[in-house]
Motif scaffolding. Structure first.
Motif, PDB file in Angstrom:
ATOM      1  N   GLY A  30      33.728  -1.955   8.809  1.00 29.50           N
ATOM      2  CA  GLY A  30      33.278  -1.962   7.425  1.00 29.50           C
ATOM      3  C   GLY A  30      32.805  -3.321   6.951  1.00 29.50           C
ATOM      4  O   GLY A  30      32.512  -3.517   5.791  1.00 29.50           O
ATOM      5  N   ALA A  31      32.737  -4.302   7.837  1.00 29.90           N
ATOM      6  CA  ALA A  31      32.350  -5.648   7.429  1.00 29.90           C
ATOM      7  C   ALA A  31      30.856  -5.735   7.188  1.00 29.90           C
ATOM      8  O   ALA A  31      30.070  -5.061   7.822  1.00 29.90           O
ATOM      9  CB  ALA A  31      32.753  -6.660   8.506  1.00 29.90           C
ATOM     10  N   VAL A  32      30.481  -6.578   6.246  1.00 30.60           N
ATOM     11  CA  VAL A  32      29.072  -6.834   5.969  1.00 30.60           C
ATOM     12  C   VAL A  32      28.590  -7.937   6.894  1.00 30.60           C
ATOM     13  O   VAL A  32      29.281  -8.919   7.133  1.00 30.60           O
ATOM     14  CB  VAL A  32      28.883  -7.237   4.491  1.00 30.60           C
ATOM     15  N   GLN A  33      27.391  -7.776   7.407  1.00 24.83           N
ATOM     16  CA  GLN A  33      26.844  -8.769   8.309  1.00 24.83           C
ATOM     17  C   GLN A  33      26.546 -10.064   7.571  1.00 24.83           C
ATOM     18  O   GLN A  33      25.945 -10.074   6.507  1.00 24.83           O
ATOM     19  CB  GLN A  33      25.557  -8.250   8.951  1.00 24.83           C
ATOM     20  N   GLY A  34      26.985 -11.188   8.138  1.00 20.58           N
ATOM     21  CA  GLY A  34      26.704 -12.488   7.577  1.00 20.58           C
ATOM     22  C   GLY A  34      26.359 -13.430   8.716  1.00 20.58           C
ATOM     23  O   GLY A  34      26.248 -13.027   9.862  1.00 20.58           O
ATOM     24  N   MET A  35      26.232 -14.714   8.409  1.00 23.26           N
ATOM     25  CA  MET A  35      25.906 -15.660   9.471  1.00 23.26           C
ATOM     26  C   MET A  35      26.299 -17.059   9.036  1.00 23.26           C
ATOM     27  O   MET A  35      25.963 -17.498   7.937  1.00 23.26           O
ATOM     28  CB  MET A  35      24.413 -15.619   9.798  1.00 23.26           C
ATOM     29  N   SER A  95      18.744 -11.650   5.851  1.00 23.55           N
ATOM     30  CA  SER A  95      19.363 -11.823   4.532  1.00 23.55           C
ATOM     31  C   SER A  95      19.773 -13.277   4.311  1.00 23.55           C
ATOM     32  O   SER A  95      19.669 -13.799   3.200  1.00 23.55           O
ATOM     33  CB  SER A  95      20.581 -10.902   4.402  1.00 23.55           C
ATOM     34  N   THR A  96      20.217 -13.957   5.371  1.00 23.15           N
ATOM     35  CA  THR A  96      20.564 -15.365   5.260  1.00 23.15           C
ATOM     36  C   THR A  96      19.335 -16.200   4.939  1.00 23.15           C
ATOM     37  O   THR A  96      19.363 -17.070   4.060  1.00 23.15           O
ATOM     38  CB  THR A  96      21.206 -15.864   6.566  1.00 23.15           C
ATOM     39  N   PHE A 116      24.239 -17.474   0.069  1.00 22.49           N
ATOM     40  CA  PHE A 116      24.530 -18.375   1.181  1.00 22.49           C
ATOM     41  C   PHE A 116      25.236 -19.602   0.627  1.00 22.49           C
ATOM     42  O   PHE A 116      24.849 -20.131  -0.416  1.00 22.49           O
ATOM     43  CB  PHE A 116      23.234 -18.780   1.888  1.00 22.49           C
ATOM     44  N   GLY A 117      26.255 -20.067   1.320  1.00 17.38           N
ATOM     45  CA  GLY A 117      27.003 -21.229   0.871  1.00 17.38           C
ATOM     46  C   GLY A 117      26.427 -22.517   1.419  1.00 17.38           C
ATOM     47  O   GLY A 117      26.775 -22.934   2.529  1.00 17.38           O
TER      48      GLY A 117
END
Length: 372
Positions: free
Chosen positions: A85-90, A127-128, A308-309
């Motif tokens: 269920g995790a959202v894709q990030g990078m 998305s990143t 994005f951080g």
């Protein structure tokens, strides 16, 4: 020359057939007001749905935008298959981020530039890249904001607007002017609108009035300017009421997704709105009623960030939010759904953990007792 963008039926329009005479009676007038308000609301909701659909599909908000402006970053969250269920990030290294930022410093905020960005960095999450693209553009606008608000610049923009619409009122004069001077279309619209109202009313208009007219251009007393403002609003990639609405909806969407994930893990929590009702001023999105452990670190609260951080935004969040949460509620977790610079995750021992997705290795008190 691009075709003019005509507003919806409830928006600003040119001359048309005369309105039917107002029916007698106070009830009829109120009914007309309710109907007009409903039409404006439907138009705004429809514009948001259309824009968000464009964001998810990677298209600009309006296909015929002069200059090919791109939509706001942060597309709709999607759950990765088999990822719990995790959202894709990078996560990116500082060197990787600097390379992307340097590339963006030499291109215009257009659809073609976004395509080049994806081609230049094919291994990075789309998305990143979208989120970084939007943030870097906002930084650029902030750096040049002052020079566009000098008295000389304001007067120049206003006179160029008047000359442009005098030649062709249907042309996207303000939008093309904003693109020419490399300024956000919605901010250009605000400058010209404020100057117009100041000349018309012989007084400086209030911010409340300006914001209201930007949200609903049908309130602008000049139909041509109303249409120009509308064009700028729907074609701005980072600023304006439409973008603010989209960003708010995307942020809320991630909070709802995080809530669902907490419920799936059977974790008891207190949401931000409940804390606000109790009188807390600065609160994270969720406080865990029973702390958990993530990668060996105790977590009391979780904050959701649909962005994005990068270094500047993260430092601002640390000062304005995260350390306040830490002082009041203890150590916590921040989720940057669209990734972050991995060197920023340097406060784990002090009690602030960064992740780019919902953690899958959560250890609860129940699990600890079962292992014993």
């Amino acid at each position: 020359m691009a075709a003019a963008f005509l507003p919806p039926t409830s928006g600003p329009a040119g001359p048309g057939p005369a309105a039917p005479p107002r029916a007698a009676g106070r009830g009829c007038g109120r009914r007309r007001q309710r109907q007009a308000a409903a039409r404006r609301g439907a138009v705004r909701c429809g514009a948001v749905r259309c824009a968000r659909r464009s964001v998810r599909e990677g298209r600009p908000v309006a296909a015929t935008t002069p200059g090919g402006a791109v939509p706001p970053a942060s597309p709709r969250p999607s759950r990765s298959p088999g990822g719990g269920g995790a959202v894709q990030g990078m996560k990116l290294s500082k060197a990787q981020y600097d390379e992307i930022a340097q590339f963006l410093g030499h291109v215009q905020p257009t659809r073609q530039s976004l395509r080049k960005l994806k081609e230049k960095f094919p291994s990075q999450s789309q998305s990143t890249l979208l989120s970084i693209f939007s943030q870097e553009y906002q930084k650029q606008i902030k750096r040049t904001h002052a020079k566009h608000h000098t008295a000389e610049a304001v007067e120049t923009y206003y006179q160029r607007y008047l000359n442009g619409v005098m030649k062709n009122a249907a042309a996207p004069v303000l939008l093309e002017l904003a693109n020419e001077v490399d300024f956000a279309p919605s901010l250009m619209a605000r400058i010209v609108l404020e100057r117009f109202l100041q000349e018309r009313e012989q007084a400086i208009p209030s911010k409340t009035l300006i914001n209201s007219m930007l949200r609903d251009p049908s309130q602008i007393p000049d139909g041509v300017l109303a249409n120009q403002v509308y064009q700028c609003t729907v074609n701005d990639c980072c600023y304006g009421p439409l973008v603010d609405c989209i960003k708010h909806a995307i942020g809320h969407e991630h909070e709802v997704l995080l809530r669902e994930m907490l419920l799936e893990k059977n974790l008891s929590f207190i949401a931000e709105d409940q804390l606000r009702a109790k009188g807390y001023d600065k609160t994270p999105d969720f406080i865990l009623e029973v702390p958990v452990a993530v990668e060996g670190h105790i977590i009391h609260w979780i904050e959701s960030k649909a962005s994005f951080g990068d270094e500047s935004s993260h430092q601002a969040y640390l000062q304005d939010q995260f350390w306040s949460y830490w002082n009041r509620f203890g150590p916590g977790l921040v989720i940057y759904w669209y990734g972050f610079i991995e060197e920023l995750d340097c406060h784990r021992e002090r009690g602030i953990l960064l992740k780019d997705c919902f953690p899958t290795d959560i250890v609860t008190l129940r699990h600890s007792m079962a292992q014993r």
